[in-house]
Structure formats: structure tokens, C-alpha cells
Design a protein around this motif. Structure first.
Motif, short mmCIF file in Angstrom:
data_model
loop_
_atom_site.label_atom_id
_atom_site.label_comp_id
_atom_site.label_asym_id
_atom_site.label_seq_id
_atom_site.Cartn_x
_atom_site.Cartn_y
_atom_site.Cartn_z
N TYR A 96 -3.56 -5.71 -4.23
CA TYR A 96 -4.87 -5.74 -4.86
C TYR A 96 -4.83 -6.61 -6.12
CZ TYR A 96 -6.00 -1.69 -1.94
OH TYR A 96 -6.22 -0.85 -0.88
N GLY A 155 -5.78 -4.36 1.25
CA GLY A 155 -6.03 -4.74 -0.13
C GLY A 155 -6.89 -5.97 -0.24
N ASP A 156 -7.46 -6.19 -1.43
CA ASP A 156 -8.35 -7.33 -1.60
C ASP A 156 -7.59 -8.63 -1.88
OD1 ASP A 156 -7.58 -6.98 -4.25
OD2 ASP A 156 -9.52 -6.19 -4.90
#
Length: 568
Positions: A96, A155-156
Motif C-alpha cells: 500500500y 493493495g493499492d
């Protein structure tokens, strides 16, 4: 024969990652009109390497020939090459922007690097015991992740986690095809399934929609090019490992004509000097510019290996009039301390994110990544391009490679690059560089007083290392078996340490013995630990005095025992 439109057979694969159904290309024949043609045949020699690369390295290690022997001995001075390395797999790796949410991020970066490192050691070591241990270790790392991962990388910032690790896992697995017991036990299939089912889908999705965020509607886009390229390089590697030409071609298409910053024609623009191409990230910082270039070159290397096996593949090193090389020449020239032309990519009027980069960035200048050896050796010795004069097409890439050789390890990139890609011998014991020692993550540098009785200090502050005086410069010379000597240019005396309580000093007129020898232990990502051969301990900075003592048993998480070699 006139070719019709090529159509690929596809299968549907449901991947539970945000409950999204992905269309995953299946391996299938070329279709020209209504007549099937055989698909190109993949070469399986390690994805990044030809068999001749392993043979050349192994032969020259056995004969102790420079530069392979130095690259071999120094390349094993890190944890990834250790026979006691142990993997740390997680079931649902995720990365992230808020790193506190990460799951298994560093473990995956480390283990992917270790898997490829150990696979290479197995292939090139002339020591049967060492080779057997490395084979077992590479198998162990690959198996640990294949048996553990059960969810798509999340996750981003999953494009970076999956993208900067999967290509090394794929390369390691492709090398380990030569271990018949591993293959016959189903472990290769397990590695393929992991990469295809849990790494490939989020990478494909990222290239399609960039996490669903506001990426802009025209060039330049929000996401920097290296993030696309991280996805592209691993998609290509997965396609090769899985013998899936459709997946492979997705990566090639993204390389040549992807719709965002990562395609090579968006990422690299030929400057007012036709020999140089500016990166989309040249105005951001130098490490990211080198990351993007290195990923594009890694894709080119994969394509070259495939073309050597089947001429129907395209050699991306040659794409668009060798645009990759022009990008390397631009970035190498600037990081060698010279001026380059610059045309702003991001201005106050062409993006909605307030991103303004009006000049080539000095941030991270000369923090060199291990990406030059492969490119220089390819264009110089495979393609035969000139590199001896500043007007030659490979001059600055050669100069950078010479300045930093052998290349270190970085978990974004390939290990053992100088070992695997070097193609000509050099005089033995000729390896020396003038460097400054930067205290990593700071602006402090090690300095040597002009007299030989005063200790070295880590108290020189430099905004840019090229402004260093002789007090901050040292001649480091290879002394064999992974060891180096350090000679101060302030007084032409060798750095010496006699015990754990004796501060490092530049005081000896000649190399006396182990007291003058040090091992640079690569910590990854540009950092090294300096280990004294005399004491067997690592050098650390004493906060109270700024002096350097070789008294630390192991590298810690603090910044007082990690350094960067800044090459003049």
C-alpha cells in the motif's frame, strides 16, 4: 501469403480479487485467416539468460579470470547468496501507499531476489557442495511461496509488489527446469500456477485501469512510467515461463503502444541531442529514471533471448532506432556529472495534480542502480556499437559501467548482473575506483584528515558528492577473495584498523595485511556494510565522536552502519 487478422483463442479464468472476472489468454496457435500456423517456440534457458551466459561465467570463474572472478566473489557477499537464507512466505502479499498496511512486501522482494541469486549460483559454481546447497535453496524458496500464496497480490500498490518480484521468481523457476527431480515432483507447475493465478491478474488489471484512480485523459498521465513497466516486465516473464504467447504479446504491446506513461514512446523522448533520450521521470529524480530504464531494458533482454531461439520474435533492444540506448546515454551522462538538455514534461498547465518539473532533477543524482552492465555489454559486444569517444552511441553507458563495476544488488533489479553479462576479460587486479563514502540516507560523508594519526570521521556535509575534496575521496582497490583496500587521496595512505577499539585511520604507506582489508557486504538497494577483515566486525559510526569503529557483529536497522559508494 497475405496474412489475415490474428485471433487468439481465449479462456475465462475467474479470479477472486475484488470479485472481478479476468479474461486470461490461453496458449494457442497462431491463426492467419482460416489457416493455423505454429506459434513461436519459447526458449527456456532462464528467461533473462542464454545457456552461453552461464557457461561463460562458470568457465571464467573456474580459471579465475577477471572480471568474472571479482563479480563472483563480491556478488556472494550479501544475505541473498547465503546458504543459510530462509524464505518468509505469506498467503496474501499486499503493498500500500501507506506502508504500515503492507503484508509480506519486504519478504517477497527479498525472497524473489534470493531465489534468482541461488539459482544462478547453482548454475555457475564449480564447487559441487556449494552448487548443491544453492539448488536446494532455490527450490526451497520457490516452493515456500508456491505452497503458501492463495490470494492475488493486493493493495493499492500491488503493481509494484507483483511487478518487481514476479519476473525474478519466473526467471528462477525457468532456471530450475534443469532440476528434473523438482520438475517431476510438480514444483515447476506449482510455481507457474502461482504466478499465473495470483500475480498476473492484478498486473493485467493495473495496465487496464490504473487502480481506477484519476490518471488523466492525455499524456502525461498521473502514474509514473516505471509503475506500468513493473507490470509489463513481469507479464512478459510469466508469458515465457508458462509458454503463453498471448500473455507475452500483451507485454510487447504495452511496451510499444500502451496507452499510459510506461510505453517506451511516452517514457523516452529524443532530446535536442539526437543521441540522448530524456525520461518521463528525468524531472522527478534519478533513481526512478534508472528504475524505468532498467525495466525496459530487462524486457528487451528477455525478447533478445527469445529471438535467439526463434527468429519470429522481435528484439526490443532495436525498437524505435534503439530508443532504450538513447535513454541510457542521457541518464548515464547526467549521473556522471555532465549537463544534458531538458524539456519539461509536467508543467503548471498540462496536469491537474500540481506536478511541475521544470528542470532535470538533481534528487538522487549518482545513486546508481545496477542496470548498466547488461545494456553496455549488449550494445557494445553483441551489436558491435562504438563506445570509445563521446560521440559514440554507447560512450556514457560504458563510462558509467566502468565507474561502478561490479554492479551491486538491488531488490528491484537482477542480481549478479556484472557476472552474467560481462563478455570480455580484463587485466587481473586492475579493479579500482575513486569513491566517496556517503552515510546512507544522509548528506554526511566520511572524511580523512591530512595527517595519518587522526581517525576518520563521518562529519563532512556535501549537497552533492561531486563537490568532494580529496579529504572525502578514497581509492578502493580489489585485493582478491571479495576484499578491498581503501587509500585516502588526502594523504595517499591506506586505511587501517588493528582492533575493535581502534578507530579507522588512513595511516599505512603500504598494504601490510588484513588490517588494511575490508569486505563490502551488499545490503541491497544501494547500501553496503563495511566489514573489517582484521576484526571480523562491521564498521559503525560512534554518535558521540563521529569516529568509525569496526566493532559491530551484524548490520542493524539504524543508519550509522550503512553506506553508499559514490563513484567519481
Amino acid at each position: 501469403m497475405k496474412r489475415g487478422k490474428k485471433i487468439w483463442a481465449r479462456t475465462r479464468l475467474l479470479v477472486l480479487a475484488g470479485l472481478v472476472a479476468f479474461t486470461v489468454p490461453a496458449t494457442g496457435p497462431w491463426m492467419a485467416g482460416n489457416k493455423a500456423e505454429a506459434a513461436p517456440v519459447f526458449t527456456h534457458s532462464g528467461i533473462l539468460y542464454e545457456q552461453s551466459d552461464f557457461d561463460r561465467a562458470k568457465t571464467n570463474i573456474a580459471s579465475g579470470t577477471s572480471p568474472w572472478i571479482e563479480a563472483w566473489e563480491t556478488g556472494k557477499q550479501n544475505k541473498y547468496a547465503s546458504s543459510t537464507y530462509n524464505p518468509s512466505p505469506v498467503a496474501a502479499p499486499a503493498r500500500y501507499g501507506d506502508s504500515s498496511k503492507n503484508v509480506g512486501n519486504q519478504q517477497l522482494f527479498d525472497d524473489a531476489t534470493a531465489a534468482l541469486t541461488q539459482a544462478i549460483i547453482w548454475k555457475v559454481s564449480n564447487n559441487a557442495t556449494e552448487a548443491a546447497a544453492a539448488k536446494a535453496k532455490a527450490d526451497q524458496i520457490l516452493d515456500a511461496w508456491s505452497e503458501t500464496v492463495n490470494k492475488a497480490v493486493g493493495g493499492d500498490e500491488n503493481q509494484l509488489l507483483a511487478g518487481l518480484t514476479a519476473y525474478k521468481l519466473a526467471a528462477a523457476a525457468d532456471i530450475m527446469r534443469a532440476d528434473s527431480a523438482w520438475v517431476n515432483s510438480g514444483k515447476l507447475t506449482a510455481a507457474k500456477n502461482m504466478l499465473r493465478n495470483y500475480f498476473y491478474p492484478p498486473l493485467k488489471t493495473f495496465l487496464a485501469n490504473h487502480q481506477g484512480k484519476n490518471n488523466g485523459t492525455a499524456y502525461p498521465y498521473y502514474y509514473r512510467g516505471n509503475q506500468d513497466q513493473a507490470a509489463m516486465v513481469s507479464i512478459m516473464a510469466i508469458g515465457i515461463l508458462c509458454d503463453d504467447i498471448a500473455i507475452y504479446n500483451e507485454a510487447v504491446s504495452a511496451f510499444k503502444s500502451g496507452k499510459f506513461n510506461g510505453n517506451i514512446n511516452n517514457y523516452l523522448k529524443v532530446s535536442s541531442d539526437a543521441m540522448l533520450a530524456q525520461s518521463e521521470e528525468s524531472g522527478r529524480d534519478q533513481p526512478h529514471s534508472q528504475l524505468g530504464l532498467g525495466l525496459l531494458a530487462t524486457m528487451a533482454q528477455m525478447s533478445y533471448v527469445q529471438k535467439k531461439g526463434d527468429a519470429s520474435f522481435e528484439d526490443l533492444y532495436e525498437y524505435s532506432n534503439r530508443l532504450i540506448l538513447k535513454g541510457f546515454e542521457y541518464t548515464a551522462k547526467y549521473n556522471l556529472g555532465q549537463s544534458v538538455p531538458f524539456a519539461p514534461v509536467y508543467t503548471s498547465t498540462n496536469n491537474s495534480w500540481g506536478r511541475v518539473e521544470s528542470a532535470v532533477s538533481t534528487s538522487g543524482r549518482s545513486q546508481i542502480r545496477p542496470v548498466y552492465s547488461m545494456v553496455w555489454n549488449h550494445y557494445k559486444y553483441v551489436k558491435g556499437l562504438a563506445d570509445s569517444a563521446a560521440t559514440d552511441p554507447v560512450y556514457y553507458t560504458r563510462s558509467m559501467n566502468a565507474a561502478i563495476w561490479p554492479e551491486s544488488v538491488h531488490t528491484d533489479h537482477q542480481p549478479f548482473s556484472s557476472l552474467m553479462y560481462s563478455r570480455i576479460s580484463r587485466p587481473a587486479n586492475s579493479l579500482s575506483h575513486t569513491v566517496s563514502f556517503n552515510v546512507k540516507e544522509t548528506t554526511s560523508y566520511i572524511t580523512a584528515p591530512s595527517g595519518g594519526t587522526s581517525p576518520l570521521l563521518a562529519n563532512a556535509t556535501l549537497s552533492y558528492f561531486k563537490s568532494a575534496s580529496n579529504a572525502e575521496k578514497f581509492l578502493v582497490t580489489y585485493a582478491g577473495s571479495g576484499m578491498w583496500t581503501l587509500k585516502s587521496l588526502a594523504n595517499n595512505l591506506y586505511v587501517s584498523v588493528s582492533s575493535t577499539t581502534d578507530p579507522l585511520k588512513a595511516k599505512d604507506a603500504s598494504v601490510i595485511g588484513n588490517q588494511n582489508k575490508f569486505i563490502f557486504v551488499d545490503q541491497g538497494n544501494g547500501g553496503i556494510g563495511i566489514k573489517s577483515v582484521q576484526t571480523g566486525k562491521f564498521v559503525q559510526i560512534k554518535a558521540s565522536t563521529g569516529q568509525l569503529l569496526a566493532d559491530e557483529s551484524s548490520i542493524t536497522s539504524s543508519a550509522n552502519d550503512k553506506f553508499r559508494l559514490m563513484y567519481h
